[in-house]
Design an enzyme around this catalytic site. Structure first.
Site, PDB file in Angstrom:
ATOM      1  N   LYS A 126       0.828  -1.306   0.087  1.00 32.24           N
ATOM      2  CA  LYS A 126      -0.112   0.150  -0.037  1.00 32.24           C
ATOM      3  C   LYS A 126       1.006   1.227   0.116  1.00 32.24           C
ATOM      4  O   LYS A 126       2.103   1.131   0.349  1.00 32.24           O
ATOM      5  CB  LYS A 126      -0.948   0.002   1.257  1.00 32.24           C
TER       6      LYS A 126
HETATM    7  N1  GLU Z   1      -7.432   0.158  -3.168  1.00 29.87           N
HETATM    8  C1  GLU Z   1      -8.197  -1.075  -3.222  1.00 29.87           C
HETATM    9  C2  GLU Z   1      -8.179  -2.296  -2.110  1.00 29.87           C
HETATM   10  O1  GLU Z   1      -7.978  -1.391  -0.961  1.00 29.87           O
HETATM   11  C3  GLU Z   1      -7.689  -1.692  -4.622  1.00 29.87           C
HETATM   12  C4  GLU Z   1      -6.180  -2.045  -4.580  1.00 29.87           C
HETATM   13  C5  GLU Z   1      -5.632  -2.781  -5.929  1.00 29.87           C
HETATM   14  O2  GLU Z   1      -6.375  -2.791  -6.864  1.00 29.87           O
HETATM   15  O3  GLU Z   1      -4.779  -2.920  -5.941  1.00 29.87           O
HETATM   16  O4  GLU Z   1      -8.220  -3.194  -2.384  1.00 29.87           O
END
Ligand code: GLU
Length: 436
Positions: A126
């Site tokens: 993240k």
């Molecule tokens: N931000 C989204 C999540 O928390 C998607 C992450 C992604 O597609 O890599 O799952």
């Protein structure tokens, strides 16, 4: 009553290590507590559990930009790769004024769990920048995004770690990220981020995927508890890409959306809000504020509205010990990451309210991100029907497997999801072995 619902968190109250102070854990502390809860179920793999309690790699970067007025501004940026045992890091990037390293650590860990829960060949990562993007012009936002991408460029890449949208980031930001990375590489690398515009190798269905996944697991869970979703009354917190789409899909099958809360306030209509008109209003005005066909409620009253399904789809730590007792819903579907604190989780469990946890409920987004990444690698693009059908199948199968584990061990769906996911991660860890 199903046992996933009826069983109390028998192991949930076992003694926690002293570093877990229950008073204010914060997202990372909450995640550690969730790992503690799952450890007794990991069998011999628990030997490797410490792996889950620290991120593999954390990068903190300074992101300087020149503002439109000629002055300099510095922002703090992060990219954390929690685990890469099962594949490259994968997870979004959020722009928010309250982002901290420990929050990004927790979000990266939840991505590891989420990706393993739906069996995607990814680890968890993240990123974020501590900034309120609403205070920036489009040019400033572009410069911020590009400099951040360049700074984290040393650890991301299509086979290393693939960012995507999250809170306050979108397709345009992914386009700038893709372009910046590609410029530095000297070649167009579309697979370095997902959630891109369709014209740049984005996937059909990606924008709606998280909301569609929330709806799909909601349908499955409702069946298990004998709730007819066509007659369900729904309350949604957050009306963006996740909450807005989920509300639309529930309304399409006949459910009644009675309350919506966002950063600007809470709108309520007992006979049902017109979701399409509200979506249009939010699109035009940026929030639910001033939506005339509804009554405005004080924010604190949102949690107690008379609904069957509550969908927190905004930020972390929204359902807490302070409001969990007010909730009237029969089930909570976590569209957001980390919206329920462990104390609130226990209260809801004791009250017989089913919680469908984030790590499965909102996995639809990353699932279609995976499809996008596969399509980019093969330069062969699928139809929207094919994408939605594959998404629904993956979500249903994952949910069914998790429900079975919850039944078997008589644990909550959250602990069951952690059992499935952590076992997969640690099995990969064990098979790979320690280097050197
Ligand atoms: N931000 C989204 C999540 O928390 C998607 C992450 C992604 O597609 O890599 O799952």
């Amino acid at each position: 009553m199903s046992s996933a619902l009826a069983s109390t968190n028998a192991k949930s109250t076992h003694a926690l290590p002293s570093y877990l102070n229950a008073v204010d854990l914060g997202p990372w502390g909450i995640y550690l507590q969730q790992v503690e809860r799952v450890t007794p179920y990991l069998g011999s793999l628990s030997r490797w559990v410490e792996t889950l309690k620290r991120p593999k790699r954390s990068l903190v970067v300074d992101v300087p930009i020149e503002l439109d007025n000629g002055t300099m501004a510095h922002f703090e940026g992060y990219r954390v790769q929690h685990n890469t045992s099962r594949g490259p890091g994968k997870g979004g990037v959020r722009f928010h004024q309250d982002v901290t390293l420990s929050e990004v650590m927790a979000l990266s860990a939840w991505m590891s769990v989420k990706n393993a829960a739906v069996n995607l060949p990814f680890g968890g990562a993240k990123g974020g920048i501590r900034v309120d993007p609403k205070t920036l012009s489009r040019g400033e936002l572009e410069r911020l995004t590009r400099r951040y991408t360049s700074e984290i460029g040393i650890i991301i890449g299509p086979t290393k770690d693939i960012p995507a949208p999250d809170v306050n980031t979108n397709e345009q930001i992914m386009a700038w990220m893709m372009d910046t990375y590609s410029m530095n590489e000297g070649a167009t690398v579309s697979g370095v981020v997902t959630g891109k515009p369709i014209a740049l190798g984005g996937s059909l269905g990606r924008r709606e995927a998280t909301g569609r996944g929330v709806f799909t697991v909601g349908q499955e869970a409702a069946q298990h508890i004998g709730l007819d979703i066509t007659k369900a009354r729904i309350a949604v917190q957050g009306f963006g890409n996740v909450g807005g789409i989920a509300a639309k899909l529930f309304a399409l099958v006949g459910a009644t959306v009675i309350a919506v809360q966002d950063h600007s306030g809470t709108v309520y209509k007992s006979s049902g809000l017109d979701v399409y008109t509200l979506l249009k209003h939010v699109n035009e005005h940026g929030s639910v504020k001033g939506f005339a066909p509804a009554q405005t409620l004080p924010d604190s009253q949102f949690w107690g509205v008379d609904c069957d399904i509550l969908i927190p789809a905004a930020l972390e730590q929204q359902i807490t010990a302070a409001n969990a007792n007010q909730i009237k819903a029969r089930m909570v579907i976590e569209g957001a990451n980390g919206p329920t604190t462990p104390e609130a989780d226990d209260i809801l469990h004791e009250r017989g309210i089913l919680v469908v946890p984030d790590v499965i409920a909102n996995a639809g987004g990353v699932t279609v991100s995976y499809f996008e990444w596969v399509q980019d690698f093969s330069s062969f693009f699928w139809s929207e029907d094919e994408i939605n059908a594959r998404l629904v199948r993956i979500m249903r199968e994952a949910f069914a497997a998790i429900w079975q584990v919850a039944d078997e061990h008589r644990v909550s769906l959250r602990t069951a999801t952690f059992i499935v996911a952590c076992s997969r991660i640690l099995q990969a860890r064990e098979l790979r072995g320690l280097y050197p």
